[in-house]
Write an enzyme that holds these catalytic residues in place. Sequence first.
Site, mmCIF file in Angstrom:
data_model
loop_
_atom_site.group_PDB
_atom_site.id
_atom_site.type_symbol
_atom_site.label_atom_id
_atom_site.label_comp_id
_atom_site.label_asym_id
_atom_site.label_seq_id
_atom_site.Cartn_x
_atom_site.Cartn_y
_atom_site.Cartn_z
ATOM 1 N NE ARG A 38 -4.264 -1.483 0.148
ATOM 2 C CZ ARG A 38 -4.405 -2.529 -0.677
ATOM 3 N NH1 ARG A 38 -3.462 -2.782 -1.566
ATOM 4 N NH2 ARG A 38 -5.476 -3.295 -0.635
ATOM 5 C CD GLU A 91 -2.637 3.324 -5.420
ATOM 6 O OE1 GLU A 91 -3.740 2.793 -5.674
ATOM 7 O OE2 GLU A 91 -1.676 2.705 -4.961
ATOM 8 C CG HIS A 131 -2.977 -0.658 -6.848
ATOM 9 N ND1 HIS A 131 -3.363 -0.023 -5.698
ATOM 10 C CD2 HIS A 131 -3.035 -1.982 -6.552
ATOM 11 C CE1 HIS A 131 -3.650 -0.889 -4.753
ATOM 12 N NE2 HIS A 131 -3.455 -2.108 -5.256
HETATM 13 P P1 NAP Z 1 -0.677 -11.762 4.532
HETATM 14 O O1 NAP Z 1 -0.601 -13.166 4.054
HETATM 15 O O2 NAP Z 1 -1.553 -11.437 5.676
HETATM 16 O O3 NAP Z 1 0.821 -11.277 4.825
HETATM 17 C C1 NAP Z 1 1.116 -10.117 5.546
HETATM 18 C C2 NAP Z 1 2.252 -10.421 6.514
HETATM 19 O O4 NAP Z 1 2.600 -9.215 7.184
HETATM 20 C C3 NAP Z 1 1.882 -11.449 7.561
HETATM 21 O O5 NAP Z 1 2.751 -12.532 7.443
HETATM 22 C C4 NAP Z 1 2.078 -10.734 8.904
HETATM 23 O O6 NAP Z 1 2.765 -11.594 9.796
HETATM 24 C C5 NAP Z 1 2.940 -9.538 8.542
HETATM 25 N N1 NAP Z 1 2.611 -8.354 9.358
HETATM 26 C C6 NAP Z 1 1.380 -7.823 9.568
HETATM 27 N N2 NAP Z 1 1.483 -6.732 10.342
HETATM 28 C C7 NAP Z 1 2.796 -6.571 10.630
HETATM 29 C C8 NAP Z 1 3.539 -5.625 11.382
HETATM 30 N N3 NAP Z 1 2.933 -4.611 12.019
HETATM 31 N N4 NAP Z 1 4.875 -5.748 11.427
HETATM 32 C C9 NAP Z 1 5.494 -6.768 10.792
HETATM 33 N N5 NAP Z 1 4.852 -7.704 10.064
HETATM 34 C C10 NAP Z 1 3.519 -7.601 9.983
HETATM 35 O O7 NAP Z 1 -1.148 -10.802 3.355
HETATM 36 P P2 NAP Z 1 -0.928 -10.975 1.764
HETATM 37 O O8 NAP Z 1 -2.037 -11.769 1.193
HETATM 38 O O9 NAP Z 1 0.489 -11.410 1.532
HETATM 39 O O10 NAP Z 1 -1.154 -9.460 1.306
HETATM 40 C C11 NAP Z 1 -0.313 -8.444 1.817
HETATM 41 C C12 NAP Z 1 -0.782 -7.062 1.382
HETATM 42 O O11 NAP Z 1 -0.522 -6.886 0.002
HETATM 43 C C13 NAP Z 1 -2.307 -6.830 1.501
HETATM 44 O O12 NAP Z 1 -2.662 -6.426 2.812
HETATM 45 C C14 NAP Z 1 -2.545 -5.738 0.478
HETATM 46 O O13 NAP Z 1 -2.476 -4.475 1.099
HETATM 47 C C15 NAP Z 1 -1.379 -5.867 -0.497
HETATM 48 N N6 NAP Z 1 -1.799 -6.269 -1.859
HETATM 49 C C16 NAP Z 1 -1.516 -5.438 -2.915
HETATM 50 C C17 NAP Z 1 -1.872 -5.831 -4.195
HETATM 51 C C18 NAP Z 1 -1.555 -4.961 -5.391
HETATM 52 O O14 NAP Z 1 -2.344 -4.951 -6.327
HETATM 53 N N7 NAP Z 1 -0.433 -4.269 -5.411
HETATM 54 C C19 NAP Z 1 -2.523 -7.047 -4.413
HETATM 55 C C20 NAP Z 1 -2.801 -7.863 -3.325
HETATM 56 C C21 NAP Z 1 -2.441 -7.452 -2.043
HETATM 57 P P3 NAP Z 1 2.609 -11.395 11.392
HETATM 58 O O15 NAP Z 1 1.142 -11.436 11.678
HETATM 59 O O16 NAP Z 1 3.389 -12.538 11.972
HETATM 60 O O17 NAP Z 1 3.235 -10.084 11.703
#
Ligand code: NAP
Length: 331
Positions: A237, A266, A285
């Site tokens: 993000r 954006e 994006h």
């Molecule tokens: P996910 O599987 O939930 O992975 C996020 C990771 O971040 C988790 O392993 C979590 O582990 C860690 N985390 C969360 N809060 C944290 C903190 N404060 N400090 C350190 N680590 C932290 O999510 P995902 O499916 O990979 O997606 C991630 C993000 O990508 C989404 O939230 C979205 O915003 C973004 N995204 C962008 C696009 C795009 O089009 N560019 C597409 C899809 C997603 P812990 O809980 O152990 O900390």
Amino acid sequence: MKVFVSRLIPDTGLQLLQQAGLQTTVWTEDRQITQQELIEQAKQHDALLCMGSDKMDAHFLTQCQHLKVIAQFSVGYDNVDVAASTRLGIPFGNTPDVLSDATADVAFLLMLAVSRKAFYMHKRIISGDWGTYRPTLNLGVELKNKTLGIFGLGRIGMELARRCRGAYNMKVIYHNRSHNVQAEQELQAQRVSFEELLAQSDVLSVHVALSPETEGKFNADVFRKMKPSSIFINTARGKIHQEQDLIQALNEGWIWGAGLDVTNPEPMKPDNPLLSMPNAAVLPHIGSATVQARNDMARLAAMNIIAGLHGKRLPHCINPEVYKKDKSISN
Ligand code: NAP
């Protein structure tokens, strides 16, 4: 029962809704629906299939507390007041996993593009400035055996880490709040402190969710602690990095390059300095923008709507606490 869909989504999702006997209304105007328009539409429907760009705040949710289910067409849900949705008894769904490959591909693409200044060199051809062969100019960096640091190693980070291990034998380090055991076993990934992540990463890729803890996290102080030879990638993000500080970091050589799929705001304005820098690459994006991912996202969102309207648990629910209130909901 009636479902409002706040943007045209692939047919796979719409057909599932129709096959389930649901009446759908799709917002087909080529502009973002305003919150007031969305409230007016939602009031006439039983369920809402919304986008990450729709503001699902306490005001919206309170106005639309009659909704039996809301299913969002994205994995990220930083636009949602999750506590309000739970308090009002509205199950809220998202679309995890199915876009992880597509988004990791974009992070990989940006990493490679920045490492070879590809976007910048392409723009030079277009501006008639191919030039002569200059052995010392516009040199890139190689990625083999370098260290990939991931801030937020979850589903998407894991896919990027797999690509970087396989293609370049990169060492993987990460910073999460808890251990990612699968990454440690499969990829020998090492969990490190945030300070160590900054100090050791040759490529630092952000995959954490936007939250009060991560908003603005990558600021001048943080960029100054990264290697001058490092590449910063953000496909999570735009609000996680501070844009003016990133521009300064690139201009002053605190870091070597940056690749962004997400910006703040954006869309990014066309005169933004990041768009003309040799060491930056920006995409609008497009992380999940593949036919396969978008079809699957439409399918998952429709499945969430159908389950919710049938009084069942959503297959992908961001507020499972909502079911603690109502013990009658089955799996
Ligand atoms: P996910 O599987 O939930 O992975 C996020 C990771 O971040 C988790 O392993 C979590 O582990 C860690 N985390 C969360 N809060 C944290 C903190 N404060 N400090 C350190 N680590 C932290 O999510 P995902 O499916 O990979 O997606 C991630 C993000 O990508 C989404 O939230 C979205 O915003 C973004 N995204 C962008 C696009 C795009 O089009 N560019 C597409 C899809 C997603 P812990 O809980 O152990 O900390």
